[in-house]
Design a protein around this motif. Structure first.
Motif, short mmCIF file in Angstrom:
data_model
loop_
_atom_site.label_atom_id
_atom_site.label_comp_id
_atom_site.label_asym_id
_atom_site.label_seq_id
_atom_site.Cartn_x
_atom_site.Cartn_y
_atom_site.Cartn_z
N LEU A 225 20.97 55.01 46.96
CA LEU A 225 21.97 54.80 45.92
C LEU A 225 23.37 54.89 46.50
CD1 LEU A 225 20.40 57.18 43.26
CD2 LEU A 225 20.53 54.68 43.07
N ASP A 226 24.16 53.87 46.26
CA ASP A 226 25.59 53.97 46.51
C ASP A 226 26.15 55.00 45.53
OD1 ASP A 226 28.25 53.16 47.32
OD2 ASP A 226 28.35 52.13 45.38
N PHE A 227 27.32 55.54 45.81
CA PHE A 227 27.87 56.59 44.94
C PHE A 227 28.97 56.06 44.02
CE2 PHE A 227 30.46 60.41 44.07
CZ PHE A 227 29.48 61.20 43.49
N ASP A 228 30.13 55.76 44.61
CA ASP A 228 31.30 55.40 43.79
C ASP A 228 31.10 54.09 43.05
OD1 ASP A 228 33.18 57.54 44.26
OD2 ASP A 228 33.21 56.86 46.34
N ASN A 229 31.35 54.13 41.79
CA ASN A 229 31.24 52.98 40.89
C ASN A 229 29.80 52.52 40.68
OD1 ASN A 229 33.26 52.08 39.29
ND2 ASN A 229 34.16 50.67 40.77
N THR A 230 28.84 53.27 41.25
CA THR A 230 27.42 53.00 41.00
C THR A 230 26.83 54.14 40.18
OG1 THR A 230 27.15 51.71 43.03
CG2 THR A 230 25.16 52.72 42.11
N ILE A 231 27.10 55.40 40.60
CA ILE A 231 26.61 56.57 39.87
C ILE A 231 27.71 57.12 38.95
CG2 ILE A 231 25.77 58.94 40.11
CD1 ILE A 231 24.49 58.11 42.77
N THR B 107 32.35 56.90 38.38
CA THR B 107 33.56 56.18 38.76
C THR B 107 34.23 56.89 39.94
OG1 THR B 107 34.94 57.47 37.28
CG2 THR B 107 33.98 55.45 36.37
N TYR B 108 35.24 56.27 40.51
CA TYR B 108 35.95 56.87 41.63
C TYR B 108 36.69 58.15 41.23
CZ TYR B 108 35.27 52.96 44.86
OH TYR B 108 34.72 52.04 45.70
N TYR B 109 36.98 58.28 39.94
CA TYR B 109 37.83 59.40 39.52
C TYR B 109 37.09 60.41 38.64
CZ TYR B 109 38.23 55.96 35.79
OH TYR B 109 37.94 55.03 34.83
N GLY C 23 23.63 49.26 44.68
CA GLY C 23 25.06 49.51 44.82
C GLY C 23 25.86 48.43 44.13
N ASP C 24 27.16 48.69 43.96
CA ASP C 24 27.99 47.79 43.16
C ASP C 24 28.76 46.76 43.98
OD1 ASP C 24 29.68 50.10 44.06
OD2 ASP C 24 31.24 48.90 43.10
N GLN C 25 28.66 46.82 45.31
CA GLN C 25 29.47 45.90 46.11
C GLN C 25 28.61 44.99 46.98
OE1 GLN C 25 32.92 47.18 48.30
NE2 GLN C 25 32.95 49.12 47.21
N ILE C 26 28.85 43.69 46.86
CA ILE C 26 28.08 42.73 47.67
C ILE C 26 28.43 42.85 49.15
CG2 ILE C 26 27.97 40.25 48.24
CD1 ILE C 26 27.65 39.64 45.33
N THR D 242 29.38 45.28 50.97
CA THR D 242 28.92 46.48 51.69
C THR D 242 27.44 46.74 51.38
OG1 THR D 242 29.76 47.86 49.88
CG2 THR D 242 31.16 47.62 51.80
N ASP D 243 27.12 46.99 50.10
CA ASP D 243 25.76 47.40 49.73
C ASP D 243 24.73 46.28 49.90
OD1 ASP D 243 26.71 50.00 48.82
OD2 ASP D 243 27.56 48.95 47.12
N THR D 244 24.98 45.14 49.29
CA THR D 244 24.02 44.03 49.34
C THR D 244 23.87 43.52 50.77
OG1 THR D 244 24.58 43.37 47.08
CG2 THR D 244 23.54 41.70 48.46
MG MG Z 1 30.42 51.57 45.33
#
Ligand code: MG
Length: 170
Positions: free
Chosen positions: A32-38, A40-42, A116-119, A121-123
């Protein structure tokens, strides 16, 4: 293994990834990616739906491991509080963290997925390692740069539109 920007599956959020969807594909390990996947950044507080989903996945025997590019202590702290395994400084899309995770559990890439939410990096990182890539919708693209990046991702999302996880639910 391929250098592809096309996700294997599209999901509206991580809770749409069910044990049934994974087991149908023989997947035992979900990174699992963390930020914006599990979260938000904040924020370090996930929704109750996400908390419940962690439990459901563990009870179903799916191994969960957070694989994040973050260098921040907040990821480790979040995982410690929930008894989740975690690899930080993963350097996606490079393979370091993903390979480390596969080696840690001694699970072949074909039995693993990365959500993950980013193509870019994650994909890309998952595809390059032969791991099933699941693109989830970012929880909140609040920065201008995130919105621009999402625009660049849109052609790949459109190409992968038929691969929506909703089409796989029984
Ligand atoms: Mg992310």
């Amino acid at each position: 293994m391929s250098l592809s920007f096309l996700p294997t599956l599209l999901a509206p959020d991580i809770t749409a990834i069910t044990p049934a969807v994974l087991s149908r594909r023989g997947i035992r390990l979900l990174m699992l990616d963390f930020d914006n996947t599990i979260v938000t950044y904040y924020s370090d507080i996930p929704t109750q739906k996400v908390e419940d989903w962690f439990k459901t996945m563990k009870q179903a025997g799916i191994t969960l491991c957070v694989v994040s590019n973050s260098k921040s202590d907040r990821v480790q702290r979040f995982c410690d509080e929930r008894d989740l395994d975690c690899i930080i400084r993963a350097k996606k899309p490079r393979g370091k963290g993903i390979r480390e995770c596969l080696a840690r559990y001694d699970i072949p890439a074909c039995q693993a997925a990365l959500a993950g939410d980013q193509i870019f990096t994650d994909t890309l990182g998952a595809n390059a390692q032969g791991v099933t890539s699941i693109l989830v919708k970012a929880i909140h693209n609040h920065r201008f740069l995130f919105k621009c990046r999402h625009l660049m991702e849109l052609p790949f999302i459109i190409l992968a539109w038929r691969r929506r996880i909703e089409n796989e639910q029984s």
